[in-house]
Design a protein around this motif. Structure first.
Motif, PDB file in Angstrom:
ATOM      1  N   UNK A 165      34.599   9.764 -34.183  1.00  0.00           N
ATOM      2  CA  UNK A 165      35.241  10.628 -33.322  1.00  0.00           C
ATOM      3  C   UNK A 165      35.599  11.926 -33.861  1.00  0.00           C
ATOM      4  N   UNK A 166      34.769  12.805 -33.780  1.00  0.00           N
ATOM      5  CA  UNK A 166      34.753  14.109 -34.300  1.00  0.00           C
ATOM      6  C   UNK A 166      36.075  14.886 -33.934  1.00  0.00           C
ATOM      7  N   UNK A 167      36.706  15.500 -34.688  1.00  0.00           N
ATOM      8  CA  UNK A 167      38.000  16.195 -34.293  1.00  0.00           C
ATOM      9  C   UNK A 167      39.256  15.520 -34.824  1.00  0.00           C
ATOM     10  N   UNK A 168      38.928  14.249 -35.256  1.00  0.00           N
ATOM     11  CA  UNK A 168      40.130  13.344 -35.644  1.00  0.00           C
ATOM     12  C   UNK A 168      41.340  13.086 -34.589  1.00  0.00           C
ATOM     13  N   UNK A 169      40.942  13.302 -33.364  1.00  0.00           N
ATOM     14  CA  UNK A 169      41.841  12.782 -32.559  1.00  0.00           C
ATOM     15  C   UNK A 169      42.843  14.323 -32.225  1.00  0.00           C
ATOM     16  N   UNK A 170      42.466  15.436 -32.480  1.00  0.00           N
ATOM     17  CA  UNK A 170      43.170  16.614 -32.108  1.00  0.00           C
ATOM     18  C   UNK A 170      43.442  17.174 -30.781  1.00  0.00           C
ATOM     19  N   UNK A 171      42.473  16.348 -29.929  1.00  0.00           N
ATOM     20  CA  UNK A 171      42.506  16.530 -28.494  1.00  0.00           C
ATOM     21  C   UNK A 171      43.436  15.569 -27.975  1.00  0.00           C
ATOM     22  N   UNK A 179      36.708  19.626 -22.560  1.00  0.00           N
ATOM     23  CA  UNK A 179      37.401  20.459 -23.668  1.00  0.00           C
ATOM     24  C   UNK A 179      38.846  19.501 -24.395  1.00  0.00           C
ATOM     25  N   UNK A 180      39.208  18.799 -23.532  1.00  0.00           N
ATOM     26  CA  UNK A 180      40.358  18.106 -24.028  1.00  0.00           C
ATOM     27  C   UNK A 180      40.218  16.683 -24.424  1.00  0.00           C
ATOM     28  N   UNK A 181      38.946  16.088 -24.373  1.00  0.00           N
ATOM     29  CA  UNK A 181      38.503  14.877 -24.928  1.00  0.00           C
ATOM     30  C   UNK A 181      37.541  14.887 -26.017  1.00  0.00           C
TER      31      UNK A 181
END
Length: 167
Positions: free
Chosen positions: A61-67, A33-35
Motif C-alpha cells: 500500500x503506497x503512501x503508508x495509510x496516509x489517506x 484521491x482519498x483511497x
C-alpha cells in the motif's frame, strides 16, 4: 502473528468472489484521491501469504495509510473461513464489499476468462467432474457461508452487498 500494525491499517476489503468486478472496482478506486490500494488487484495476504507478516502486507500500500481509506481487493478471501477470521481479528471495524452475481453466469465468465488466456484446456462440461475445477468454478461463486460469517462478526453496517448487474 502478534499485535496489530502501527502504521497502515487496511480498513476496506472487496472479498469477491472472482469475476464479480473486483478488478474493475480496484481500477476505479486506485484513481480516488482519498483511497490507498495496492498495485495488484489480488494481494492474497490473509489466505496465502499471512506467514510473510504485516510488513510484507503493508508494503503493498503506497503512501503508508496516509489517506482515509486503505483498500484490499482480494476475491479469494470470501471462500476461506480462515482468511475471513484473520481479517476480522486484524480490523474488526473494517468495511467489506461482497459483490454477488448469478452463480452460473459467474462460473461461465471465470471459465471463459481462463480459456481465453489458455490457462485451461478443459471443456466446461468436464469441469464438473473434477473436484479442483469444480471448486474453482462453482464453489467459489457460492457466497452464503462467507457472507453470513461477515455479517455475524461485523454487522450489516460494515458489510455492503452489491449486485454485479447493478455495477
Amino acid at each position: 502473528m502478534s499485535g496489530k500494525p502501527e502504521k497502515v491499517q487496511v480498513n476496506a476489503f472487496h472479498v469477491g468472489p472472482p469475476k464479480t468486478a473486483t478488478t474493475w472496482v480496484h481500477s476505479c478506486l486506485k484513481q480516488h484521491p482519498e483511497i490507498t490500494t495496492s498495485e495488484t488487484d489480488s494481494i492474497r495476504f490473509f489466505d496465502m501469504y499471512y506467514p510473510y507478516g504485516f510488513d510484507w502486507y503493508h508494503a503493498h500500500f503506497e503512501g503508508g495509510g496516509k489517506r482515509p481509506v486503505t483498500f484490499d481487493p482480494t476475491p479469494s478471501y470470501l471462500w476461506s473461513r480462515s482468511a475471513l477470521e484473520k481479517i476480522v481479528e486484524y480490523n474488526d471495524e473494517a468495511k467489506v464489499i461482497v459483490c454477488i452475481r448469478d452463480p452460473v453466469e459467474r462460473a461461465f465468465s471465470h471459465y471463459w476468462h481462463l480459456k481465453k488466456k489458455r490457462l485451461i484446456g478443459w471443456e466446461f462440461e468436464e469441469v464438473l467432474d473434477n473436484a479442483n475445477t469444480y471448486a474453482m468454478f462453482v464453489r467459489s461463486g457460492l457466497v452464503a457461508d462467507g457472507l453470513e460469517f461477515l455479517v455475524d462478526r461485523l454487522g450489516w453496517e460494515r458489510v455492503k452487498v452489491i449486485n454485479f448487474d447493478d455495477i
